[in-house]
Scaffold this motif. Structure first.
Motif, mmCIF file in Angstrom:
data_model
loop_
_atom_site.group_PDB
_atom_site.id
_atom_site.type_symbol
_atom_site.label_atom_id
_atom_site.label_comp_id
_atom_site.label_asym_id
_atom_site.label_seq_id
_atom_site.Cartn_x
_atom_site.Cartn_y
_atom_site.Cartn_z
ATOM 1 N N SER A 286 0.674 -1.114 0.248
ATOM 2 C CA SER A 286 0.000 0.023 0.132
ATOM 3 C C SER A 286 0.789 1.243 0.017
ATOM 4 O O SER A 286 0.435 2.100 -0.609
ATOM 5 C CB SER A 286 -1.079 0.066 1.074
ATOM 6 O OG SER A 286 -1.747 -0.906 1.292
ATOM 7 N N PHE A 287 2.235 1.083 0.813
ATOM 8 C CA PHE A 287 3.345 2.473 0.407
ATOM 9 C C PHE A 287 4.196 2.425 -0.790
ATOM 10 O O PHE A 287 4.362 3.062 -0.579
ATOM 11 C CB PHE A 287 3.846 2.768 2.185
ATOM 12 C CG PHE A 287 3.368 2.202 3.395
ATOM 13 C CD1 PHE A 287 2.927 3.960 4.062
ATOM 14 C CD2 PHE A 287 2.812 1.547 3.672
ATOM 15 C CE1 PHE A 287 2.453 4.066 5.150
ATOM 16 C CE2 PHE A 287 1.342 2.129 5.212
ATOM 17 C CZ PHE A 287 1.735 3.032 5.407
ATOM 18 N N LEU A 288 3.870 1.635 -1.224
ATOM 19 C CA LEU A 288 4.929 1.226 -2.361
ATOM 20 C C LEU A 288 4.113 1.128 -3.734
ATOM 21 O O LEU A 288 5.301 1.515 -4.221
ATOM 22 C CB LEU A 288 5.670 -0.059 -2.708
ATOM 23 C CG LEU A 288 6.680 -0.409 -0.982
ATOM 24 C CD1 LEU A 288 7.141 -2.058 -0.807
ATOM 25 C CD2 LEU A 288 7.974 0.829 -0.825
ATOM 26 N N ILE A 289 2.938 1.071 -3.496
ATOM 27 C CA ILE A 289 2.642 1.054 -4.693
ATOM 28 C C ILE A 289 1.668 2.504 -5.138
ATOM 29 O O ILE A 289 0.927 2.475 -3.596
ATOM 30 C CB ILE A 289 1.687 0.351 -5.301
ATOM 31 C CG1 ILE A 289 1.787 -1.652 -5.544
ATOM 32 C CG2 ILE A 289 1.351 -0.536 -6.459
ATOM 33 C CD1 ILE A 289 1.413 -2.472 -5.708
ATOM 34 N N PHE B 288 -3.508 -3.299 -3.037
ATOM 35 C CA PHE B 288 -2.820 -4.358 -3.955
ATOM 36 C C PHE B 288 -3.777 -5.490 -3.942
ATOM 37 O O PHE B 288 -2.897 -5.760 -2.624
ATOM 38 C CB PHE B 288 -2.010 -4.292 -4.469
ATOM 39 C CG PHE B 288 -1.739 -5.250 -5.721
ATOM 40 C CD1 PHE B 288 -1.794 -4.955 -6.777
ATOM 41 C CD2 PHE B 288 -0.676 -6.516 -5.994
ATOM 42 C CE1 PHE B 288 -1.697 -5.395 -7.797
ATOM 43 C CE2 PHE B 288 -0.474 -6.613 -6.547
ATOM 44 C CZ PHE B 288 -1.210 -6.867 -8.179
ATOM 45 N N PRO B 289 -4.804 -6.686 -4.193
ATOM 46 C CA PRO B 289 -5.112 -5.845 -5.418
ATOM 47 C C PRO B 289 -6.585 -5.237 -5.594
ATOM 48 O O PRO B 289 -6.997 -4.867 -6.284
ATOM 49 C CB PRO B 289 -5.594 -7.291 -6.502
ATOM 50 C CG PRO B 289 -5.302 -8.831 -4.990
ATOM 51 C CD PRO B 289 -4.711 -7.905 -4.191
ATOM 52 N N PHE B 290 -6.816 -5.400 -5.096
ATOM 53 C CA PHE B 290 -7.758 -4.924 -4.747
ATOM 54 C C PHE B 290 -7.377 -3.109 -3.151
ATOM 55 O O PHE B 290 -7.135 -3.664 -2.806
ATOM 56 C CB PHE B 290 -9.399 -6.031 -3.494
ATOM 57 C CG PHE B 290 -9.357 -7.042 -4.282
ATOM 58 C CD1 PHE B 290 -10.354 -6.234 -5.524
ATOM 59 C CD2 PHE B 290 -9.827 -7.933 -4.085
ATOM 60 C CE1 PHE B 290 -10.654 -8.083 -5.818
ATOM 61 C CE2 PHE B 290 -9.506 -9.180 -5.038
ATOM 62 C CZ PHE B 290 -10.553 -8.645 -5.435
ATOM 63 N N ILE C 201 -11.062 2.987 5.819
ATOM 64 C CA ILE C 201 -10.457 1.510 5.588
ATOM 65 C C ILE C 201 -11.703 0.239 5.837
ATOM 66 O O ILE C 201 -12.294 0.371 6.343
ATOM 67 C CB ILE C 201 -9.023 0.966 6.283
ATOM 68 C CG1 ILE C 201 -8.230 2.049 6.970
ATOM 69 C CG2 ILE C 201 -9.037 -0.116 6.302
ATOM 70 C CD1 ILE C 201 -7.292 2.502 7.700
ATOM 71 N N ASN C 202 -11.108 -0.722 4.353
ATOM 72 C CA ASN C 202 -12.402 -1.686 4.229
ATOM 73 C C ASN C 202 -11.703 -3.545 4.746
ATOM 74 O O ASN C 202 -10.986 -3.303 4.154
ATOM 75 C CB ASN C 202 -12.897 -1.461 2.714
ATOM 76 C CG ASN C 202 -14.101 -2.491 3.186
ATOM 77 O OD1 ASN C 202 -13.991 -3.523 3.780
ATOM 78 N ND2 ASN C 202 -13.922 -2.314 1.750
ATOM 79 N N PHE D 60 -9.158 -5.601 2.494
ATOM 80 C CA PHE D 60 -7.514 -6.446 3.280
ATOM 81 C C PHE D 60 -7.853 -7.886 3.605
ATOM 82 O O PHE D 60 -6.788 -8.726 3.171
ATOM 83 C CB PHE D 60 -7.522 -5.475 4.318
ATOM 84 C CG PHE D 60 -6.113 -5.566 4.793
ATOM 85 C CD1 PHE D 60 -4.792 -5.013 4.081
ATOM 86 C CD2 PHE D 60 -6.121 -6.484 6.058
ATOM 87 C CE1 PHE D 60 -3.781 -5.207 5.023
ATOM 88 C CE2 PHE D 60 -4.808 -6.997 6.653
ATOM 89 C CZ PHE D 60 -3.871 -5.645 6.267
ATOM 90 N N LEU D 61 -8.924 -8.519 3.989
ATOM 91 C CA LEU D 61 -8.732 -10.103 4.097
ATOM 92 C C LEU D 61 -8.255 -11.065 2.839
ATOM 93 O O LEU D 61 -7.779 -10.981 2.660
ATOM 94 C CB LEU D 61 -9.525 -10.442 4.564
ATOM 95 C CG LEU D 61 -9.747 -10.029 6.099
ATOM 96 C CD1 LEU D 61 -10.414 -10.510 7.127
ATOM 97 C CD2 LEU D 61 -7.988 -10.660 7.030
ATOM 98 N N PHE D 62 -9.275 -9.849 2.277
ATOM 99 C CA PHE D 62 -8.959 -10.283 0.640
ATOM 100 C C PHE D 62 -7.514 -9.930 -0.078
ATOM 101 O O PHE D 62 -7.033 -11.365 -0.965
ATOM 102 C CB PHE D 62 -10.398 -9.528 -0.551
ATOM 103 C CG PHE D 62 -11.270 -10.344 0.064
ATOM 104 C CD1 PHE D 62 -11.817 -11.434 0.651
ATOM 105 C CD2 PHE D 62 -12.884 -9.432 -0.721
ATOM 106 C CE1 PHE D 62 -13.346 -11.926 0.598
ATOM 107 C CE2 PHE D 62 -14.254 -10.099 -0.724
ATOM 108 C CZ PHE D 62 -14.207 -10.815 0.195
ATOM 109 N N ASN D 63 -6.902 -9.512 0.185
ATOM 110 C CA ASN D 63 -5.636 -8.796 -0.580
ATOM 111 C C ASN D 63 -5.064 -10.503 0.511
ATOM 112 O O ASN D 63 -4.373 -10.685 -0.188
ATOM 113 C CB ASN D 63 -5.326 -7.621 0.149
ATOM 114 C CG ASN D 63 -5.876 -6.289 -0.960
ATOM 115 O OD1 ASN D 63 -6.867 -7.054 -1.828
ATOM 116 N ND2 ASN D 63 -5.642 -5.149 -0.055
ATOM 117 N N VAL D 64 -5.346 -10.446 1.360
ATOM 118 C CA VAL D 64 -4.268 -10.692 2.498
ATOM 119 C C VAL D 64 -4.539 -12.316 1.781
ATOM 120 O O VAL D 64 -3.281 -13.769 1.513
ATOM 121 C CB VAL D 64 -4.401 -11.080 3.319
ATOM 122 C CG1 VAL D 64 -3.546 -11.812 5.092
ATOM 123 C CG2 VAL D 64 -3.931 -9.683 4.487
#
Length: 103
Positions: A19-22, A38-40, A68-69, A73-77
């Motif tokens: 999140s900080f790098l893209i 990323f990706p969501f 913050i959703n 975040f859980l989907f991304n993880v």
């Protein structure tokens, strides 16, 4: 099959730091809206004026709102976990087959 704790922690860290790098995506309908993840996208920052596309600058320089959703975040993880788990397990299979061929 029990999830590997190291892979879970690594996927959490990867999602957080990506999140900080893209750079984020900017939407300029009324308030300026930046979306990160990323990706969501799971972090949305609202500002009155357009600024930087980086999360660190927008988060710490003041903003009009922050969303913050946790579900995304859980989907991304979960996605990162499966990618990391697959990458880590793949070389082990190759090594086993090479050892079997040598015998």
């Amino acid at each position: 099959m029990k999830p590997d704790q190291n892979d879970i922690v690594l996927s959490l860290l990867v999602c957080f730091f990506l999140s900080f790098l893209i750079p984020g995506i900017i939407f300029t309908d009324g308030l300026v809206r930046y979306e990160f993840g990323f990706p969501f996208w799971y972090i949305t920052v609202y500002q009155t004026e357009a600024g930087s596309v980086w999360l660190g600058n927008n988060f710490f320089a003041g903003n009009a709102g922050l969303s913050i959703n946790p579900l995304f975040f859980l989907f991304n993880v979960m996605i990162m976990y499966f990618v990391i788990h697959r990458i880590r397990k793949r070389p082990n299979k190759r090594r086993k087959t090479e050892k079997e061929v040598v015998k």
